[in-house]
Design an enzyme around this catalytic site. Structure first.
Site, PDB file in Angstrom:
ATOM      1  N   HIS A 274      49.211  34.278  51.527  1.00  0.00           N
ATOM      2  CA  HIS A 274      49.260  33.854  50.139  1.00  0.00           C
ATOM      3  C   HIS A 274      50.677  33.409  49.789  1.00  0.00           C
ATOM      4  CE1 HIS A 274      45.348  35.964  48.618  1.00  0.00           C
ATOM      5  NE2 HIS A 274      45.135  34.707  48.958  1.00  0.00           N
TER       6      HIS A 274
ATOM      7  N   ASP B  82      52.767  33.708  47.337  1.00  0.00           N
ATOM      8  CA  ASP B  82      53.801  34.583  46.777  1.00  0.00           C
ATOM      9  C   ASP B  82      54.378  35.536  47.813  1.00  0.00           C
ATOM     10  OD1 ASP B  82      51.299  35.852  46.794  1.00  0.00           O
ATOM     11  OD2 ASP B  82      51.857  37.252  45.206  1.00  0.00           O
ATOM     12  N   HIS B  83      53.894  35.437  49.047  1.00  0.00           N
ATOM     13  CA  HIS B  83      54.441  36.226  50.151  1.00  0.00           C
ATOM     14  C   HIS B  83      54.992  35.346  51.272  1.00  0.00           C
ATOM     15  CE1 HIS B  83      52.634  40.158  48.811  1.00  0.00           C
ATOM     16  NE2 HIS B  83      51.928  39.288  48.102  1.00  0.00           N
TER      17      HIS B  83
ATOM     18  N   HIS C 182      41.800  42.690  51.538  1.00  0.00           N
ATOM     19  CA  HIS C 182      42.315  41.783  50.509  1.00  0.00           C
ATOM     20  C   HIS C 182      41.437  40.539  50.513  1.00  0.00           C
ATOM     21  CE1 HIS C 182      45.087  40.210  47.659  1.00  0.00           C
ATOM     22  NE2 HIS C 182      45.616  39.293  48.456  1.00  0.00           N
TER      23      HIS C 182
ATOM     24  N   ASP D  43      49.207  43.124  50.085  1.00  0.00           N
ATOM     25  CA  ASP D  43      48.240  43.247  49.001  1.00  0.00           C
ATOM     26  C   ASP D  43      46.976  43.924  49.524  1.00  0.00           C
ATOM     27  OD1 ASP D  43      50.130  41.859  47.670  1.00  0.00           O
ATOM     28  OD2 ASP D  43      48.927  40.062  47.301  1.00  0.00           O
TER      29      ASP D  43
ATOM     30  N   HIS E   6      55.022  44.863  43.415  1.00  0.00           N
ATOM     31  CA  HIS E   6      54.028  43.800  43.215  1.00  0.00           C
ATOM     32  C   HIS E   6      53.394  43.917  41.833  1.00  0.00           C
ATOM     33  CE1 HIS E   6      50.504  41.191  44.184  1.00  0.00           C
ATOM     34  NE2 HIS E   6      51.380  40.619  45.007  1.00  0.00           N
TER      35      HIS E   6
END
Length: 362
Positions: A62, A64-65, A181, A252, A310
């Protein structure tokens, strides 16, 4: 050993929080865990020098990582010397192809070599909430041409217990296990080797051995000889071995049960707490955890400390003004209080640039 939190927000970077990024600083270098958009800016605001990073671990693909990774590598390349050691990068299948495409289309030359080691799961769909079969990348070892600075990486498969032994360097070993996830995601466990027990000099003196080189030998596990000709083994003059430190860094997740078996007795667990307990159903629907869920996991592995991270951008930092009505508290202090329902150990809400020091066990 230190954990440097460079980005503790979810979804996207904001004026208050960077996207996911953590540095593990240890005796022989710095390892990065996740590299969300803007991570190199956060890195430059910290005391960590980019050139000291020699391993990068990505939990999942993802943005944001992950979106900060190509830019970070280019920045390191601009400032590195020709003798810089290669960069080792670890993450799910698809990471190798992502970097190849980004670097190729931007015609980026790094000035140092890197390799991507992909963690491949034989049943990826089991750990994804929705039907992701059409979106799970195929093995990228043979897709696209190798970048000019890339050296061949490994494809790492799980063992019979469903765990991955990712790498080993010095006295540290990194393991991984899948988390549930929306896409394939991993949690990492960094285990330090145990240390020898403490040497008791009084016992050596009683055997007629004065301070000197023999002390170093017995500390290193060697059998030495006393002046009377008798042999002295390390177990006779040293205490029991001291356990090494264990750090658990999760990506996550709405279900961390698969990593419990290797996370037991963690010195610190870094666990996401995206939304408050009252929004648990929404949180799980998006593949995330609440503070109480994070606390349950920390309790299940007998962790000493729990670091929450997070956070949704709706939660302000603890340093911001706190409403007088606790029920209306819009800061992460509310999330800490909720985590206390299920975990009695030390809990912190990780803020950007917070440093968590992990002392060696006595």
């Amino acid at each position: 050993m230190e954990l440097h939190f460079l980005g503790t927000g979810s979804c996207y970077p904001s004026p208050d929080r960077g996207a996911s990024c953590i540095i593990l600083r240890h005796e022989s270098g710095c390892w990065m865990f996740d590299c969300g958009e803007g991570s190199q800016i956060q890195l430059m605001k910290s005391c960590i020098k980019p050139g000291k990073i020699n391993k990068i671990f990505i939990t999942h693909l993802h943005g944001d990582h992950l979106f900060g990774l190509p830019g970070l590598l280019c920045t390191i390349g601009l400032n590195c010397s020709e003798c810089r050691q290669p960069m080792e990068i670890y993450g799910p299948v698809g990471l190798r192809k992502y970097l190849r495409v980004c670097l190729e289309l931007s015609q980026s030359q790094l000035g140092f070599s890197y390799s991507v080691h992909e963690l491949k799961c034989s049943n990826s769909e089991t750990f994804c909430q929705s039907n992701m079969a059409d979106f799970i990348p195929s093995d990228s070892a043979t897709s696209d041409k190798q970048h000019a600075n890339e050296t061949c990486g490994q494809t790492i498969f799980e063992d019979e217990d469903g765990l991955w032994q990712v790498c080993q360097e010095g006295n540290l070993t990194v393991f991984a296990a899948p988390l549930k996830h929306r896409i394939m995601c991993f949690g990492y466990v960094i285990q330090e080797k145990q240390f020898p027990g403490k040497l008791d000099p009084l016992l050596l003196k009683q055997r007629g051995i004065p301070p000197g080189p023999l002390y170093s030998k017995v500390k290193n596990g060697e059998i030495i000889m006393a002046p009377d000709g008798s042999l002295v083994t390390p177990s006779e003059v040293m205490g029991p071995p001291r356990p090494g430190r264990k750090v658990v860094i999760l990506g996550d997740t709405c279900d961390s049960s698969m990593i419990v078996k290797i996370a037991d007795n963690a010195d610190v667990v870094v666990h996401e707490a995206t939304l408050e307990d009252e929004l648990k159903e929404t949180c799980i629907d998006h593949g995330h955890s609440t503070p109480e869920m994070a606390g349950h996991f920390a309790t299940s592995v007998n962790a000493k400390k729990l670091a929450l991270t997070h956070f949704s951008q709706r939660y302000k930092r603890i340093s911001d003004p706190v409403p007088t009505n606790v029920e209306e508290d819009g800061t992460v202090s509310k999330l800490v209080e909720q985590a206390k329902k299920s975990f009695s150990g030390c809990i912190i809400a990780a803020d950007d640039f917070v440093v968590l020091r992990l002392s060696r066990k006595v």
